[in-house]
Motif scaffolding. Structure first.
Motif, PDB file in Angstrom:
ATOM      1  N   TYR A  71      12.632   1.328  14.552  1.00  0.00           N
ATOM      2  CA  TYR A  71      11.697   2.409  14.852  1.00  0.00           C
ATOM      3  C   TYR A  71      11.078   2.963  13.569  1.00  0.00           C
ATOM      4  O   TYR A  71       9.865   3.176  13.490  1.00  0.00           O
ATOM      5  CB  TYR A  71      12.428   3.520  15.618  1.00  0.00           C
ATOM      6  N   PHE A  72      11.921   3.194  12.551  1.00  0.00           N
ATOM      7  CA  PHE A  72      11.389   3.629  11.262  1.00  0.00           C
ATOM      8  C   PHE A  72      10.386   2.610  10.720  1.00  0.00           C
ATOM      9  O   PHE A  72       9.318   2.973  10.216  1.00  0.00           O
ATOM     10  CB  PHE A  72      12.522   3.812  10.251  1.00  0.00           C
ATOM     11  N   ASN A  73      10.740   1.336  10.800  1.00  0.00           N
ATOM     12  CA  ASN A  73       9.846   0.290  10.292  1.00  0.00           C
ATOM     13  C   ASN A  73       8.508   0.308  11.015  1.00  0.00           C
ATOM     14  O   ASN A  73       7.448   0.140  10.399  1.00  0.00           O
ATOM     15  CB  ASN A  73      10.496  -1.082  10.454  1.00  0.00           C
ATOM     16  N   HIS A  74       8.557   0.501  12.328  1.00  0.00           N
ATOM     17  CA  HIS A  74       7.331   0.503  13.129  1.00  0.00           C
ATOM     18  C   HIS A  74       6.433   1.673  12.736  1.00  0.00           C
ATOM     19  O   HIS A  74       5.219   1.513  12.564  1.00  0.00           O
ATOM     20  CB  HIS A  74       7.690   0.566  14.610  1.00  0.00           C
ATOM     21  N   LEU A  75       7.033   2.853  12.581  1.00  0.00           N
ATOM     22  CA  LEU A  75       6.247   4.020  12.187  1.00  0.00           C
ATOM     23  C   LEU A  75       5.648   3.847  10.792  1.00  0.00           C
ATOM     24  O   LEU A  75       4.456   4.076  10.569  1.00  0.00           O
ATOM     25  CB  LEU A  75       7.123   5.276  12.204  1.00  0.00           C
ATOM     26  N   GLU A  76       6.477   3.444   9.853  1.00  0.00           N
ATOM     27  CA  GLU A  76       6.023   3.325   8.469  1.00  0.00           C
ATOM     28  C   GLU A  76       4.953   2.245   8.328  1.00  0.00           C
ATOM     29  O   GLU A  76       3.938   2.439   7.660  1.00  0.00           O
ATOM     30  CB  GLU A  76       7.209   3.017   7.553  1.00  0.00           C
ATOM     31  N   SER A  77       5.179   1.093   8.953  1.00  0.00           N
ATOM     32  CA  SER A  77       4.208   0.008   8.814  1.00  0.00           C
ATOM     33  C   SER A  77       2.896   0.346   9.506  1.00  0.00           C
ATOM     34  O   SER A  77       1.822   0.024   9.005  1.00  0.00           O
ATOM     35  CB  SER A  77       4.792  -1.293   9.376  1.00  0.00           C
ATOM     36  N   THR A  78       2.969   1.037  10.649  1.00  0.00           N
ATOM     37  CA  THR A  78       1.741   1.415  11.356  1.00  0.00           C
ATOM     38  C   THR A  78       0.946   2.448  10.569  1.00  0.00           C
ATOM     39  O   THR A  78      -0.277   2.357  10.441  1.00  0.00           O
ATOM     40  CB  THR A  78       2.069   1.978  12.746  1.00  0.00           C
ATOM     41  N   ALA A  79       1.645   3.432  10.012  1.00  0.00           N
ATOM     42  CA  ALA A  79       0.955   4.518   9.313  1.00  0.00           C
ATOM     43  C   ALA A  79       0.529   4.133   7.898  1.00  0.00           C
ATOM     44  O   ALA A  79      -0.591   4.428   7.482  1.00  0.00           O
ATOM     45  CB  ALA A  79       1.855   5.748   9.253  1.00  0.00           C
ATOM     46  N   ARG A  80       1.412   3.460   7.159  1.00  0.00           N
ATOM     47  CA  ARG A  80       1.185   3.287   5.737  1.00  0.00           C
ATOM     48  C   ARG A  80       0.578   1.945   5.345  1.00  0.00           C
ATOM     49  O   ARG A  80      -0.097   1.852   4.323  1.00  0.00           O
ATOM     50  CB  ARG A  80       2.500   3.457   4.979  1.00  0.00           C
ATOM     51  N   SER A  81       0.811   0.917   6.124  1.00  0.00           N
ATOM     52  CA  SER A  81       0.351  -0.409   5.713  1.00  0.00           C
ATOM     53  C   SER A  81      -1.160  -0.526   5.709  1.00  0.00           C
ATOM     54  O   SER A  81      -1.704  -1.513   5.228  1.00  0.00           O
ATOM     55  CB  SER A  81       0.959  -1.490   6.613  1.00  0.00           C
ATOM     56  N   THR A  82      -1.859   0.464   6.270  1.00  0.00           N
ATOM     57  CA  THR A  82      -3.322   0.436   6.277  1.00  0.00           C
ATOM     58  C   THR A  82      -3.928   1.270   5.156  1.00  0.00           C
ATOM     59  O   THR A  82      -5.147   1.358   5.045  1.00  0.00           O
ATOM     60  CB  THR A  82      -3.850   0.976   7.621  1.00  0.00           C
ATOM     61  N   MET A  83      -3.094   1.877   4.316  1.00  0.00           N
ATOM     62  CA  MET A  83      -3.610   2.793   3.294  1.00  0.00           C
ATOM     63  C   MET A  83      -4.586   2.115   2.342  1.00  0.00           C
ATOM     64  O   MET A  83      -5.564   2.705   1.902  1.00  0.00           O
ATOM     65  CB  MET A  83      -2.454   3.389   2.484  1.00  0.00           C
ATOM     66  N   SER A  84      -4.282   0.832   2.011  1.00  0.00           N
ATOM     67  CA  SER A  84      -5.132   0.140   1.045  1.00  0.00           C
ATOM     68  C   SER A  84      -6.220  -0.680   1.715  1.00  0.00           C
ATOM     69  O   SER A  84      -6.943  -1.407   1.055  1.00  0.00           O
ATOM     70  CB  SER A  84      -4.262  -0.786   0.171  1.00  0.00           C
ATOM     71  N   GLN A  85      -6.362  -0.576   3.048  1.00  0.00           N
ATOM     72  CA  GLN A  85      -7.374  -1.333   3.764  1.00  0.00           C
ATOM     73  C   GLN A  85      -8.670  -0.531   3.865  1.00  0.00           C
ATOM     74  O   GLN A  85      -8.711   0.664   3.601  1.00  0.00           O
ATOM     75  CB  GLN A  85      -6.863  -1.708   5.156  1.00  0.00           C
ATOM     76  N   THR A 119       7.055   9.637  -0.473  1.00  0.00           N
ATOM     77  CA  THR A 119       6.569   8.260  -0.353  1.00  0.00           C
ATOM     78  C   THR A 119       5.057   8.217  -0.528  1.00  0.00           C
ATOM     79  O   THR A 119       4.509   7.271  -1.105  1.00  0.00           O
ATOM     80  CB  THR A 119       6.975   7.659   1.006  1.00  0.00           C
ATOM     81  N   ASP A 120       4.358   9.243  -0.047  1.00  0.00           N
ATOM     82  CA  ASP A 120       2.910   9.339  -0.295  1.00  0.00           C
ATOM     83  C   ASP A 120       2.626   9.331  -1.797  1.00  0.00           C
ATOM     84  O   ASP A 120       1.737   8.614  -2.271  1.00  0.00           O
ATOM     85  CB  ASP A 120       2.342  10.617   0.324  1.00  0.00           C
ATOM     86  N   TYR A 121       3.375  10.137  -2.550  1.00  0.00           N
ATOM     87  CA  TYR A 121       3.167  10.221  -3.995  1.00  0.00           C
ATOM     88  C   TYR A 121       3.409   8.867  -4.658  1.00  0.00           C
ATOM     89  O   TYR A 121       2.638   8.446  -5.539  1.00  0.00           O
ATOM     90  CB  TYR A 121       4.101  11.267  -4.615  1.00  0.00           C
ATOM     91  N   LEU A 122       4.486   8.191  -4.251  1.00  0.00           N
ATOM     92  CA  LEU A 122       4.774   6.897  -4.864  1.00  0.00           C
ATOM     93  C   LEU A 122       3.689   5.885  -4.548  1.00  0.00           C
ATOM     94  O   LEU A 122       3.269   5.109  -5.416  1.00  0.00           O
ATOM     95  CB  LEU A 122       6.132   6.374  -4.393  1.00  0.00           C
ATOM     96  N   GLN A 123       3.207   5.874  -3.308  1.00  0.00           N
ATOM     97  CA  GLN A 123       2.155   4.925  -2.947  1.00  0.00           C
ATOM     98  C   GLN A 123       0.885   5.180  -3.759  1.00  0.00           C
ATOM     99  O   GLN A 123       0.228   4.228  -4.201  1.00  0.00           O
ATOM    100  CB  GLN A 123       1.865   5.011  -1.447  1.00  0.00           C
ATOM    101  N   GLN A 124       0.538   6.444  -3.945  1.00  0.00           N
ATOM    102  CA  GLN A 124      -0.639   6.749  -4.761  1.00  0.00           C
ATOM    103  C   GLN A 124      -0.439   6.267  -6.197  1.00  0.00           C
ATOM    104  O   GLN A 124      -1.373   5.750  -6.829  1.00  0.00           O
ATOM    105  CB  GLN A 124      -0.896   8.255  -4.731  1.00  0.00           C
TER     106      GLN A 124
END
Length: 342
Positions: A121-135, A328-333
């Motif tokens: 469930y965590f993986n699904h939420l994180e991948s859905t929300a965050r994996s599109t950040m660089s798209q 995690t937002d800060y690290l991704q940025q």
């Protein structure tokens, strides 16, 4: 778990020991905890807008299929969150309200099993929300916020569950112990050619388990560099005809980043004041010192009981602790800015 933890982490796809959660009637009462969460991840979405009796979405969502589809997906995720939160409440109530009637070993085994069940469930939420950040077409901000709010709610609830069990001496949070439950995984996502796996410490623990450096870690991110399309094609050609299973996506070593705090002396504080130290939160990188990461002498690794590393501070966040999602937002940025600079 000792400091070597940053090099050895159970794979998310592996199953736990399979130890029963409860025995006898207790097992019947709590059997729902063993439901495969992967089935919940594929739960049926709400009926389409053509079903007037079941559709509760507005006309705007119905006129844009991609918006309506995401809304229905969010409703499904909300139902899964409610299910998992209720299971966490059940585990809490079994301990607090019926501790004397339950087997302590069964209770202790139930929490790690449940944490493992929550990972998809965590993986699904994180991948859905965050994996599109660089798209080119990221999620709408309101949808992004709602998804990460689900993740934050479950993370906070599981953290409190582990702390409650630890307070009853059913779980150990000491990293020097092999059965430590000091942290748990809260999701995995992809950022361009990087794969991030996030871990949350239930309470701040020393940066180095056997040495007091004044640093205390709260989160960890394992960052793996993935092959691009051409590298993957070459790897597939080289492996042609081989049956050995290995992760052909990963390239090079994994990097490790931490959210830490340290108490810094406040030179401007009054002699009798309570603010003699200032707590500073930072995000930094694990930089291994011993054994030398560039050494080719295998005995250096064999003889080293616990790897040692320095902490390379990369981002100062101030005196307020960020939530796990914000950190995690800060690290991704930070990682995105590095990729742009390269």
């Amino acid at each position: 778990m000792t400091d070597i933890e940053v090099h050895v982490e159970p794979q998310l796809k592996n199953s736990p020991s399979g130890k029963p959660v409860f025995e006898g009637r207790q097992q019947e009462d709590m059997s729902e905890l063993n439901e495969p969460l992967l089935l919940l991840a594929d739960a049926a979405l709400a009926p389409p807008c053509g079903d007037q009796g079941a559709c509760s979405y507005d006309c705007e969502a119905c006129s844009h299929p991609e918006v309506g589809g995401m809304e229905r997906s969010i409703q499904s995720m909300r139902l899964q969150l409610q299910f998992l939160m209720s299971k966490a409440d059940d585990l809490h109530d079994c301990l607090v309200n019926g501790q004397g009637h339950l087997d302590r070993d069964a209770l202790a085994a139930a929490v790690p099993s449940f944490l493992f069940m929550c990972q998809p469930y965590f993986n699904h939420l994180e991948s859905t929300a965050r994996s599109t950040m660089s798209q080119a077409t990221p999620l709408r901000l309101d949808i992004y916020t709602r998804l990460l709010n689900f993740s934050q709610q479950l993370c906070d609830r599981l953290e409190q569950l582990v702390l409650t069990y630890a307070s009853h001496s059913l779980l150990c949070l000491d990293e020097t112990e092999p059965n430590s439950m000091s942290h748990f995984c809260i999701g995995q996502s992809r950022l361009s050619q990087l794969r991030l796996t996030v871990f949350r410490y239930c309470k701040p623990v020393p940066y180095l388990a056997r040495f007091d450096t004044g640093l205390y870690k709260r989160m960890r991110w394992n960052v793996e560099k993935l092959r691009d399309e051409w590298q993957q094609q070459e790897a597939d050609e080289e492996q042609d005809g081989e049956s050995e299973e290995r992760d052909e996506e990963t390239v090079g070593d994994t990097e490790y980043y931490f959210l830490c705090y340290e108490d810094i002396p406040n030179g401007h504080a009054d002699a009798d004041g309570d603010d003699k130290v200032v707590r500073m939160w930072t995000i930094g990188q694990w930089v291994q010192v011993n054994p030398d990461p560039d050494t080719e002498d295998i005995y250096n690794w064999i003889m080293c009981e616990v790897p040692q590393a320095s902490y390379h501070r990369l981002l100062f966040l101030g005196s307020d602790e960020p939530s796990s999602c914000c950190a995690t937002d800060y690290l991704q940025q930070l990682l995105l800015s590095r990729q742009t600079a390269e």
